[in-house]
Design a protein around this motif. Structure first.
Motif, PDB file in Angstrom:
ATOM      1  N   GLU A 152      26.320  -4.711 -16.435  1.00  0.00           N
ATOM      2  CA  GLU A 152      26.962  -3.604 -15.711  1.00  0.00           C
ATOM      3  C   GLU A 152      27.809  -4.099 -14.527  1.00  0.00           C
ATOM      4  O   GLU A 152      28.733  -3.431 -14.082  1.00  0.00           O
ATOM      5  CB  GLU A 152      25.911  -2.564 -15.239  1.00  0.00           C
ATOM      6  N   ASP A 153      27.475  -5.302 -13.999  1.00  0.00           N
ATOM      7  CA  ASP A 153      28.215  -5.851 -12.847  1.00  0.00           C
ATOM      8  C   ASP A 153      29.183  -6.972 -13.231  1.00  0.00           C
ATOM      9  O   ASP A 153      29.871  -7.528 -12.374  1.00  0.00           O
ATOM     10  CB  ASP A 153      27.230  -6.417 -11.801  1.00  0.00           C
ATOM     11  N   LYS A 154      29.204  -7.291 -14.510  1.00  0.00           N
ATOM     12  CA  LYS A 154      29.934  -8.484 -14.961  1.00  0.00           C
ATOM     13  C   LYS A 154      31.415  -8.466 -14.548  1.00  0.00           C
ATOM     14  O   LYS A 154      31.938  -9.446 -14.025  1.00  0.00           O
ATOM     15  CB  LYS A 154      29.816  -8.622 -16.484  1.00  0.00           C
ATOM     16  N   GLU A 155      32.079  -7.340 -14.770  1.00  0.00           N
ATOM     17  CA  GLU A 155      33.514  -7.243 -14.493  1.00  0.00           C
ATOM     18  C   GLU A 155      33.808  -7.456 -13.001  1.00  0.00           C
ATOM     19  O   GLU A 155      34.702  -8.211 -12.627  1.00  0.00           O
ATOM     20  CB  GLU A 155      34.029  -5.858 -14.939  1.00  0.00           C
ATOM     21  N   THR A 156      33.026  -6.797 -12.142  1.00  0.00           N
ATOM     22  CA  THR A 156      33.215  -6.906 -10.686  1.00  0.00           C
ATOM     23  C   THR A 156      32.965  -8.337 -10.212  1.00  0.00           C
ATOM     24  O   THR A 156      33.750  -8.903  -9.439  1.00  0.00           O
ATOM     25  CB  THR A 156      32.247  -5.948  -9.943  1.00  0.00           C
ATOM     26  N   ILE A 157      31.852  -8.940 -10.689  1.00  0.00           N
ATOM     27  CA  ILE A 157      31.501 -10.304 -10.255  1.00  0.00           C
ATOM     28  C   ILE A 157      32.571 -11.296 -10.706  1.00  0.00           C
ATOM     29  O   ILE A 157      32.996 -12.160  -9.934  1.00  0.00           O
ATOM     30  CB  ILE A 157      30.097 -10.711 -10.793  1.00  0.00           C
ATOM     31  N   SER A 158      33.027 -11.165 -11.945  1.00  0.00           N
ATOM     32  CA  SER A 158      34.062 -12.077 -12.464  1.00  0.00           C
ATOM     33  C   SER A 158      35.347 -11.968 -11.646  1.00  0.00           C
ATOM     34  O   SER A 158      35.999 -12.978 -11.354  1.00  0.00           O
ATOM     35  CB  SER A 158      34.356 -11.761 -13.934  1.00  0.00           C
ATOM     36  N   ARG A 159      35.710 -10.740 -11.253  1.00  0.00           N
ATOM     37  CA  ARG A 159      36.922 -10.543 -10.439  1.00  0.00           C
ATOM     38  C   ARG A 159      36.768 -11.202  -9.069  1.00  0.00           C
ATOM     39  O   ARG A 159      37.663 -11.905  -8.585  1.00  0.00           O
ATOM     40  CB  ARG A 159      37.184  -9.026 -10.274  1.00  0.00           C
TER      41      ARG A 159
END
Length: 349
Positions: free
Chosen positions: A86-93
């Motif tokens: 659920e947090d993958k996109e934010t963390i990767s950015r």
């Protein structure tokens, strides 16, 4: 930088670079080459092998600072992002925006990939879960039968780290013998070591003899090849009845006996003198970390022995002589041995 230029420039820092895959070299050219050049200007060499306490602290500092800058909750989220879909996109950015690769490797003269693996090992909560229960061992055998060497999948199913499940399976996959070594096992160990050394020499082109000459004589082998960086898990598989650590310890014992012609170098007055010499030499070195010690150079404090033998003797000396040694730094251990243990040994001698 094109691939050939990258190989040429990296070779100065990583002599074995031409044996690395092209895709890895491209990554290293981007992540490591500029850093290595900066370290060279400062007179700092690129390091391999075990991480020192100082390097571990630098990794901790780099991670803490990155979490503070980005507001990411934890080191686990940062380094094991796939566990948090659920947090993958934010963390990767955030990792891309704040140059995670550069920040993680700051102040550490090693290839980025090795720093990243070390950080994952340090901050994986699944890596410090104590002994395996009988039930866990049975589960591990079952999962291995289903998924083979897919340690990532097995580690997720076991809630243990990749390294932990791979090492534990290596230990339990066959009936490991913990008793005295039989003559047959010793022969298997000798043959296994000989086989891996010969194979390595052939691939390195170290033996330039013709095939007819090979059948009549053995190649000369550098002594270091007999005990440095041997593939112990491969040797374990060839021996079949012993865990890899046992194989390594037994091989050190065999080598020590051969190199010393069976003399007892660590007994009686010789043993006392060896301990005295070892403490004095370590004190003179003034190093902050065990990984900075040139154990090869230290071996002549005891006699003509492999460095693993010296490391083993030092370990026994600190455990038996230094109270609460686990809580002391390496330099504190050496200071204690020099100030407290050395006079006692000299008096005894």
């Amino acid at each position: 930088v094109d691939l050939d230029t990258a190989k040429q420039e990296l070779e100065e820092f990583i002599p074995h670079v031409r044996s690395i895959s092209d895709s890895s070299i491209r990554k290293m050219a981007g992540r490591d080459l500029m850093r290595f050049k900066k370290f060279k200007k400062q007179g700092i060499a690129v390091k391999f092998g075990r991480f020192s306490e100082k390097e571990n602290k630098q990794i901790q500092k780099n991670i803490d600072e990155f979490l503070s800058i980005t507001g990411i909750d934890s080191a686990e989220k940062l380094l094991f992002t796939s566990r948090y879909p659920e947090d993958k996109e934010t963390i990767s950015r955030l990792k891309a925006e704040h140059l995670f690769c550069e920040k993680l490797s700051e102040g550490i003269p090693r290839p980025w990939r090795l720093i990243y693996y070390r950080a994952r090992k340090m901050f994986d909560p699944n890596n410090y879960k104590g002994r395996y229960t009988k039930e866990e061992k049975e589960k591990l055998k079952k999962y291995y039968a289903l998924h083979g060497n897919d340690w990532k999948k097995i580690s997720e199913m076991m809630s243990r780290s990749n390294l932990s499940v791979a090492m534990k399976y290596s230990e339990i996959k066959s009936a490991i013998n913990y008793g005295p070594w039989s003559k047959e096992e010793i022969q298997k160990l000798k043959h296994a070591v000989e086989e891996v050394i010969r194979k390595r020499m052939e691939t390195e082109g170290a033996n330039s003899l013709s095939s007819s000459e090979k059948s009549h004589r053995d190649p000369l082998i550098d002594r270091e090849k007999l005990y440095q960086k041997l593939p112990w898990t491969e040797i374990e598989a060839k021996v079949g009845t012993r865990y890899w650590r046992q194989c390594k310890q037994k091989w050190t014992t065999i080598l020590t006996s051969k190199m010393t012609k069976g003399q007892q170098l660590y007994r009686g007055t010789k043993g006392l003198q060896a301990k005295i010499n070892l403490i004095k030499r370590l004190y003179e070195m003034k190093v902050e970390d065990a990984n900075e010690v040139n154990w090869e150079e230290l071996s002549n404090t005891i006699g003509d022995v492999p460095k693993a033998y010296v490391q083993e003797k030092f370990y026994k000396l600190k455990v038996s002589s230094v109270p609460f040694w686990q809580k002391k730094t390496f330099s504190e251990i050496i200071d204690y041995l020099f100030e407290k243990k050395l006079p006692e040994l000299e008096e005894k001698l």
